[in-house]
Structures are given as C-alpha cells and as structure tokens.
Design an enzyme around this catalytic site. Structure first.
Site, mmCIF file in Angstrom:
data_model
loop_
_atom_site.group_PDB
_atom_site.id
_atom_site.type_symbol
_atom_site.label_atom_id
_atom_site.label_comp_id
_atom_site.label_asym_id
_atom_site.label_seq_id
_atom_site.Cartn_x
_atom_site.Cartn_y
_atom_site.Cartn_z
ATOM 1 N N ARG A 97 25.130 34.940 37.911
ATOM 2 C CA ARG A 97 25.259 34.435 36.534
ATOM 3 C C ARG A 97 25.037 32.920 36.498
ATOM 4 N NH1 ARG A 97 30.489 38.295 35.373
ATOM 5 N NH2 ARG A 97 29.321 40.094 34.584
ATOM 6 N N ASP B 148 29.127 36.241 40.294
ATOM 7 C CA ASP B 148 29.293 34.966 39.587
ATOM 8 C C ASP B 148 28.141 34.016 39.910
ATOM 9 O OD1 ASP B 148 32.829 35.187 40.330
ATOM 10 O OD2 ASP B 148 31.694 36.001 38.640
ATOM 11 N N ASN C 212 45.657 49.084 37.817
ATOM 12 C CA ASN C 212 44.677 49.155 38.914
ATOM 13 C C ASN C 212 45.284 49.018 40.306
ATOM 14 O OD1 ASN C 212 42.706 49.635 37.058
ATOM 15 N ND2 ASN C 212 41.755 47.601 37.183
ATOM 16 N N ALA D 62 30.745 53.014 35.154
ATOM 17 C CA ALA D 62 29.614 52.123 34.888
ATOM 18 C C ALA D 62 29.189 51.356 36.138
ATOM 19 C CB ALA D 62 29.986 51.160 33.760
ATOM 20 N N VAL D 63 30.130 50.691 36.771
ATOM 21 C CA VAL D 63 29.769 49.872 37.940
ATOM 22 C C VAL D 63 29.434 50.751 39.145
ATOM 23 C CG1 VAL D 63 30.570 48.118 39.569
ATOM 24 C CG2 VAL D 63 31.126 47.918 37.143
ATOM 25 N N GLY D 64 30.272 51.760 39.391
ATOM 26 C CA GLY D 64 30.064 52.605 40.565
ATOM 27 C C GLY D 64 28.744 53.328 40.539
ATOM 28 N N HIS E 281 37.818 34.997 41.278
ATOM 29 C CA HIS E 281 36.940 35.663 40.298
ATOM 30 C C HIS E 281 37.742 35.809 39.002
ATOM 31 C CE1 HIS E 281 33.840 38.228 38.710
ATOM 32 N NE2 HIS E 281 34.674 39.238 38.570
ATOM 33 N N VAL F 37 35.986 46.062 44.409
ATOM 34 C CA VAL F 37 35.359 45.592 43.160
ATOM 35 C C VAL F 37 36.370 45.569 42.025
ATOM 36 C CG1 VAL F 37 33.512 46.060 41.479
ATOM 37 C CG2 VAL F 37 33.109 46.463 43.924
ATOM 38 N N SER F 38 37.265 46.547 41.998
ATOM 39 C CA SER F 38 38.231 46.690 40.902
ATOM 40 C C SER F 38 38.996 45.392 40.661
ATOM 41 C CB SER F 38 39.206 47.824 41.212
ATOM 42 O OG SER F 38 38.501 49.003 41.563
ATOM 43 N N ARG G 54 41.204 39.534 33.325
ATOM 44 C CA ARG G 54 41.119 40.491 34.424
ATOM 45 C C ARG G 54 42.511 40.745 35.012
ATOM 46 N NH1 ARG G 54 36.929 36.876 35.052
ATOM 47 N NH2 ARG G 54 34.788 37.682 35.150
#
Ligand SMILES: NC(=O)c1ccc[n+]([C@@H]2O[C@H](COP(=O)([O-])OP(=O)(O)OC[C@H]3O[C@@H](n4cnc5c(N)ncnc54)[C@H](O)[C@@H]3O)[C@@H](O)[C@H]2O)c1
Ligand SMILES: O=C(O)C[C@H](O)C(=O)O
Length: 308
Positions: A151, A148, A95, A10-12, A175, A118-119, A88
């Site tokens: 947002r 962030d 991860n 999704a992000v990639g 984060h 990003v992970s 997270r």
C-alpha cells in the site's frame, strides 16, 4: 509442497488462488468451519485450473484437520474481519480463541509446519501463537508489513506519478492504523530518495494514507480488503516454499532486536525454507526509532488483553 489455509473466506480463498496460480505448491488445502464452504471454494478454484494454467491441487475440508496432515506451511486467516469504524484491536475478543484453537489443531496434524498468522489483531495473534504453541520463533510469521508496504508503494507511485515498478519502500512496526511506521526516509524511485521528488506535505500524505489503508478499504467495502492481503500472504508462502531468501517486513518474536523484547511486531526479515532465517537490523533515524517504540507500546497494550 503442501500448504493449508484455514479460513476459506475472502482472504483465505484469495491467498489459495494466488498460490495456485503461481503453481509452486503441489497441494493447497482450504479448511473452514462453515459446512461445505471450503469444499465449494476449492471446487470453484479448481475449475479455473485449465483457464489459469496451474496444476496445483486445491481441496476443501469442513473442519477436518486430518486433511491438512503433513502441511509444510499453514496460513491462519480464520476469524472475523472488522466493520467500518472499528479498529483491528477490537477483534481480539472473538479471534484470540479461534486462532489459539486453530493453531493447536494444525500442529496436531502437521507438527513441523511453519505458521503464517493473518487474523487480526495480527501482531497480538502472532504473539498468542508464539506463547501457546511453543514453536521455535522462526516458524511463526505474522503477515502485515508485506501488505502495508504494498500500500505504501501504491501511494508513493500515485504521488510520484511513477510506475509502481520504479518505486520501493517498506513499512515496519505494528499492523495498526496508528502504529505503522512507513519508512519514508528509505523509500526510493529507481534508487533515488523520494524526498528528491516530493515535498514534506506530499510525503506526510503518503505516510498517513498508508497507515489507514486498511480502514479506507473497509470503509469502501464494508469489510476488510482481500485481494492485496491474499497476494501478500502468497508472497510469503512462496518465499518459504521456494527458499527464496527474500526480505519482507513480518511480525516476529523479538528478543532485543530494535531494542524490543517479548513482543511480535513488524521488522525486516529474510524468509526461506526455515521460515524466518534472519531478523535484519537496519539503521533507523532517531524519529523512526521513537515511532517504533511508540508502535511497540501499542502492540504490548493489546497483548495485555490476552488471557494466556
Ligand atoms: N494481517 C493482515 O494484513 C490482514 C489482511 C486482511 C484481513 N485480515 C484479517 O484476516 C481475517 C479474515 O478476514 P476475511 O476478510 O477473510 O474474513 P472472512 O469472514 O471473509 O473469512 C474468515 C473465515 O474464517 C472462517 N472461520 C471462522 N472461525 C473459524 C474456525 N474456528 N476455524 C476455521 N475457519 C473459521 C469463517 O467461516 C470465514 O469463512 C480477519 O481477522 C481480518 O481482520 C488480516
Ligand atoms: O484493515 C483490516 O481490517 C484488514 C487488514 O488488516 C488490512 O490491513 O487490510
């Protein structure tokens, strides 16, 4: 300018799409471990080229890092996202191994690459890359604060009933749902402090909703968000690729800045062709300094779970 994005999820894939549409890179390589997945995403994205008007060449690779050779910038989005109710930090067990292996594979073929992590848990993954690759710290950048802050601006504009283009604000710190530090005292509406327009309850609401912005979306979507994350990453990639000298809050390895050492955490940095060109030390209130210290304690605790 060649960019690799590891993780065609999704992000990639969103990141790759935004990079292509901005058309500043000659090539984007999407790599994933799932057979055919990156190739499929790349082909689908390339079939938007005539519709979205870009010449960037997007290619896909199933775990063949030779296709990524000579990348100037490499983005790591590989790994699992959280499910509703998770933090997270709970992703570290799976991860960490993925990010460590992926970063090593990338650098084997692109030894000069600038790495954007990003992970999640992102600050700890950034620290892991710093500790295991030995790259100079200016070439390891963690993306979280840019998202962030986006947002934060969204929530500020909502509270102010103002256009987002009138609003500015920055989030520093870790984060994480509890560790983010939205700098409400620095936030402005067209250069006027938002405290001129919002009462304390309204500002507290903006800060809190910003901090849980990721969790809110995970609750709605059943998985992590991807549009704004992908867009945020593409902004960092563009700043580096185009040597923009733009300031973003990014996770970077600190050696005394903000009174912090041996940690990767979100602080304002200038991004350009060398990656992190400079860490910018801004004046923080005593309350902001205390929140930053508390945030750092949380990140360091997660770092302690790494098997380095
Ligand atoms: N830093 C941030 O602000 C931010 C924002 C959004 C998501 N994230 C994180 O980014 C990661 C990806 O999120 P997503 O929603 O894109 O997940 P996703 O599941 O959609 O995509 C992840 C992709 O990584 C691939 N992958 C897994 N192991 C791999 C490996 N060893 N090599 C190559 N590819 C591999 C998977 O096959 C999958 O396609 C998650 O950890 C998520 O928490 C971070
Ligand atoms: O919140 C998540 O799980 C993903 C990411 O860190 C985000 O902030 O969207």
């Amino acid at each position: 300018m060649k960019v690799t994005v590891v993780g065609a999820g999704a992000v990639g894939a969103s990141c790759a799409e935004y990079i292509a549409i901005k058309d500043f890179a000659s090539e984007v390589v999407l790599l994933d471990i799932k057979e055919g997945y990156a190739e499929g995403k790349a082909m689908d994205l390339m079939q938007t080229a005539s519709l979205n008007g870009f010449d960037t060449k997007i290619t896909g690779s199933t775990n063949d890092y030779s296709k990524t050779a000579g990348s100037h910038i490499a983005v790591i989005t590989s790994g699992i996202p959280r499910k509703p109710g998770m933090t997270r930090e709970e992703l570290i067990g799976i991860n960490a191994g993925i990010v460590k292996t992926v970063s090593q594979n990338l650098l084997e073929h692109s030894p000069e690459a600038i790495i954007i992590v990003v992970s999640n848990p992102m600050d700890t993954m950034t620290y892991l890359v710093h500790k295991t690759t030995g790259l100079p710290k200016n070439r390891i950048i963690g993306m979280g604060g840019a998202l962030d802050s986006a947002r934060f601006k969204y929530r500020l504009a909502e509270a102010l009933e103002a256009p987002i283009s009138d609003v500015d604000g920055m989030v520093i710190g870790g984060h994480s749902d509890k560790g983010m530090v939205p700098l409400i005292g620095h936030a402005t509406r067209n250069s006027v402090k938002v405290s001129e327009f919002l009462n304390q309850d309204q500002m507290d609401y903006v800060v809190q909703e910003t901090k849980v912005g990721g969790a809110t979306l995970t609750g709605l979507l059943g998985t992590s968000a991807w549009y704004a994350p992908g867009a945020a990453v593409s902004g960092l990639v563009q700043a580096i690729a185009c040597d923009q000298k733009k300031m973003f809050p990014c996770s970077t390895f600190l050696e005394g800045e903000y009174g912090l050492n041996d940690i990767c955490i979100g602080v304002p940095v200038i991004l350009g062709k060398n990656g992190i060109e400079k860490v910018v030390e801004i004046e923080l209130s005593e309350a902001e300094k205390a929140k930053m210290q508390e945030s750092a304690e949380g990140v360091s605790k997660t770092n302690g779970l790494l098997e380095l």
